[in-house]
Design an enzyme around this catalytic site. Structure first.
Site, PDB file in Angstrom:
ATOM      1  N   GLY A  88      99.995  28.085 -16.174  1.00  0.00           N
ATOM      2  CA  GLY A  88      98.575  28.034 -16.512  1.00  0.00           C
ATOM      3  C   GLY A  88      98.211  26.748 -17.213  1.00  0.00           C
ATOM      4  O   GLY A  88      97.305  26.713 -18.051  1.00  0.00           O
ATOM      5  N   GLY A  89      98.895  25.672 -16.862  1.00  0.00           N
ATOM      6  CA  GLY A  89      98.708  24.399 -17.569  1.00  0.00           C
ATOM      7  C   GLY A  89      97.559  23.553 -17.068  1.00  0.00           C
ATOM      8  O   GLY A  89      97.485  22.360 -17.402  1.00  0.00           O
ATOM      9  N   SER A  91      94.136  24.590 -17.264  1.00  0.00           N
ATOM     10  CA  SER A  91      92.844  24.898 -17.891  1.00  0.00           C
ATOM     11  C   SER A  91      93.045  25.416 -19.299  1.00  0.00           C
ATOM     12  O   SER A  91      94.143  25.854 -19.668  1.00  0.00           O
ATOM     13  CB  SER A  91      92.072  25.934 -17.057  1.00  0.00           C
ATOM     14  OG  SER A  91      92.783  27.165 -17.026  1.00  0.00           O
ATOM     15  N   ILE A  93      93.705  26.170 -23.114  1.00  0.00           N
ATOM     16  CA  ILE A  93      94.741  25.658 -24.022  1.00  0.00           C
ATOM     17  C   ILE A  93      95.987  25.231 -23.251  1.00  0.00           C
ATOM     18  O   ILE A  93      96.771  24.420 -23.745  1.00  0.00           O
ATOM     19  CB  ILE A  93      95.101  26.682 -25.122  1.00  0.00           C
ATOM     20  CG1 ILE A  93      95.634  27.981 -24.529  1.00  0.00           C
ATOM     21  CG2 ILE A  93      93.916  26.942 -26.026  1.00  0.00           C
ATOM     22  CD1 ILE A  93      96.133  28.957 -25.586  1.00  0.00           C
ATOM     23  N   GLY A  94      96.163  25.752 -22.039  1.00  0.00           N
ATOM     24  CA  GLY A  94      97.276  25.306 -21.211  1.00  0.00           C
ATOM     25  C   GLY A  94      97.124  23.858 -20.809  1.00  0.00           C
ATOM     26  O   GLY A  94      98.086  23.079 -20.805  1.00  0.00           O
ATOM     27  N   ASP A 140     101.779  31.935  -8.661  1.00  0.00           N
ATOM     28  CA  ASP A 140     100.909  33.094  -8.897  1.00  0.00           C
ATOM     29  C   ASP A 140     101.760  34.151  -9.569  1.00  0.00           C
ATOM     30  O   ASP A 140     102.596  34.802  -8.930  1.00  0.00           O
ATOM     31  CB  ASP A 140     100.361  33.610  -7.558  1.00  0.00           C
ATOM     32  CG  ASP A 140      99.457  34.831  -7.736  1.00  0.00           C
ATOM     33  OD1 ASP A 140      99.336  35.332  -8.875  1.00  0.00           O
ATOM     34  OD2 ASP A 140      98.893  35.291  -6.726  1.00  0.00           O
ATOM     35  N   LEU A 141     101.573  34.312 -10.861  1.00  0.00           N
ATOM     36  CA  LEU A 141     102.423  35.217 -11.642  1.00  0.00           C
ATOM     37  C   LEU A 141     102.232  36.686 -11.303  1.00  0.00           C
ATOM     38  O   LEU A 141     103.061  37.517 -11.659  1.00  0.00           O
ATOM     39  CB  LEU A 141     102.187  34.987 -13.137  1.00  0.00           C
ATOM     40  CG  LEU A 141     102.838  33.707 -13.673  1.00  0.00           C
ATOM     41  CD1 LEU A 141     102.149  33.259 -14.945  1.00  0.00           C
ATOM     42  CD2 LEU A 141     104.324  33.922 -13.916  1.00  0.00           C
ATOM     43  N   THR A 188     100.969  40.333 -14.496  1.00  0.00           N
ATOM     44  CA  THR A 188     100.743  38.895 -14.675  1.00  0.00           C
ATOM     45  C   THR A 188     101.252  38.389 -16.016  1.00  0.00           C
ATOM     46  O   THR A 188     101.973  37.382 -16.095  1.00  0.00           O
ATOM     47  CB  THR A 188      99.241  38.578 -14.556  1.00  0.00           C
ATOM     48  OG1 THR A 188      98.753  39.074 -13.307  1.00  0.00           O
ATOM     49  CG2 THR A 188      98.991  37.081 -14.645  1.00  0.00           C
ATOM     50  N   TYR A 244      93.800  54.267 -18.115  1.00  0.00           N
ATOM     51  CA  TYR A 244      93.641  52.819 -18.252  1.00  0.00           C
ATOM     52  C   TYR A 244      92.481  52.448 -19.159  1.00  0.00           C
ATOM     53  O   TYR A 244      91.364  52.929 -19.016  1.00  0.00           O
ATOM     54  CB  TYR A 244      93.419  52.186 -16.878  1.00  0.00           C
ATOM     55  CG  TYR A 244      93.331  50.671 -16.924  1.00  0.00           C
ATOM     56  CD1 TYR A 244      94.472  49.887 -17.067  1.00  0.00           C
ATOM     57  CD2 TYR A 244      92.098  50.021 -16.814  1.00  0.00           C
ATOM     58  CE1 TYR A 244      94.383  48.502 -17.101  1.00  0.00           C
ATOM     59  CE2 TYR A 244      92.000  48.630 -16.843  1.00  0.00           C
ATOM     60  CZ  TYR A 244      93.151  47.884 -16.991  1.00  0.00           C
ATOM     61  OH  TYR A 244      93.072  46.504 -17.029  1.00  0.00           O
TER      62      TYR A 244
END
Length: 368
Positions: A88-89, A91, A93-94, A140-141, A188, A244
């Protein structure tokens, strides 16, 4: 080497890194309590002290605090010999983490689902820092197949791996299952990173052994790990739509990040591997992560604006734990505002951590 505290001296397309300060005036105590307070010194609850430190930006034992920025906590760090993967680097804080790691000389691999956006992020960083070393790989985690493909591609590049920042995630999304049939936030935020870490561990161990440089794994958790289901992890109902709750499911996944780091830290220490594993709470930052509850979070932000950080401040704890030499040998801890923070009782449970590890392994086997 000790990082020095300084203010950023330049502006960039990524914005400035202001270090706000607020003064607080405590009102007079209620009349009925004055007599008792004259007889003894008033005490402040630790959580209240934490809030005061957050508002004022007061530095903690590390020399840094909530107002510190990612650049400040890595000032003087030479990362030219390091290779780091940041999920996720591209956008939020990534992206700031990727930028600052590259600024310090590290070879950065941005692992992102949207490679087009990641390539734009790479381009932006390199316009400001032409010597930056950045590669982009698709990840894609929420898909275990994608995680395995990413690990195969990275390992085929024959690069060393010193640092893994498990940063990417989703938050408060409506109930849905991943491609592998697992509730999306758990899939994820936890399961994808659990598999990714396992697939990259041999490389990290080999790198640490051959270079003598300590490897570091950082899991992005959250204070939200306190707000989870009563049992902590609903192992038997992980995919139950009837129970949920988007907020508790998020808290569950963030608790899983902490427990994963705790158990992995224990295993690596037992093995004698030169790799540390820690978790961080970045703080309250308005990023794209909150897209599923944007209106709610904006309302909360207005009501609690004094507690929110900007992106350079939000990335500070990740960069501190990932790069700062003060933390050599420190493992199995939870950090907030660049200082060790107390975890919930559930997060401290060794039994729950081991149970989650075994459960995660079973999920991976059943998803093959």
């Amino acid at each position: 080497m000790h990082a020095r505290l300084r203010s950023p001296s330049h502006k960039s397309r990524f914005g400035t890194s202001p270090v706000p300060r607020w003064r607080i005036q405590l009102g007079a105590p209620p009349r009925r309590r004055r007599r008792r307070q004259r007889q003894r010194q008033p005490s402040i609850h630790p959580s209240a002290m934490g809030i005061l430190a957050l508002i004022t930006g007061k530095a903690g034992a590390s020399g840094f605090g909530s107002a510190s920025t990612a650049e400040q906590v890595t000032d003087g760090v030479d990362a030219t010999r390091l290779t780091a993967i940041i999920t996720g680097g591209a956008s939020g804080i990534g992206l700031e983490t990727s930028r600052v790691f590259a600024l310090r000389g590290a070879h950065v691999i941005i692992a992102a689902r949207n490679t087009e956006a990641a390539s734009e992020a790479r381009k932006a960083i390199m316009e400001e820092n032409p010597t930056a070393r950045i590669d982009v790989l698709k990840l894609d985690l929420s898909s275990l197949k994608s995680v395995r493909a990413f690990a195969d591609q990275f390992n085929s590049m024959k690069l060393p791996l010193n640092i893994l920042i498990n940063n990417a995630g989703v938050m408060f999304c409506p109930f849905q299952l991943s491609k592998d049939g697992v509730e999306m936030q758990f899939a994820t935020n936890h399961l994808g990173h659990f598999l990714l870490t396992n697939l990259l561990l041999d490389n990290m161990k080999a790198t640490a052994k051959s270079t003598g440089i300590e490897g570091r794994i950082v899991n992005l958790s959250s204070v939200a790990h306190y707000h989870t289901y009563p049992k902590g992890i609903e192992f038997d109902k992980i995919n139950d739509k009837k129970i949920y709750n988007d907020k508790m499911a998020y808290g569950q996944s963030k608790l899983a990040n902490l427990l994963h780091a705790k158990e992995l830290s224990r295993r690596l220490k037992e093995e004698g591997a030169n790799i540390t594993v820690n978790s961080v709470h970045p703080g309250l930052i308005m990023t794209n992560l909150m897209r599923h509850s944007f209106v709610l979070m904006k309302v909360i932000q207005v009501a609690t604006y004094i507690l929110w950080k900007n992106v350079p401040q939000g990335a500070a704890t990740t960069c501190y734990v990932g790069l700062n030499p003060q933390l050599k040998g420190v493992t199995g801890k939870y950090f907030a505002d660049c200082n060790v923070e107390k975890m919930s009782k559930l997060a401290r449970s060794e039994e729950l951590a081991k149970q989650l590890w075994e459960f995660s392994e079973e999920l991976l086997k059943s998803a093959k």
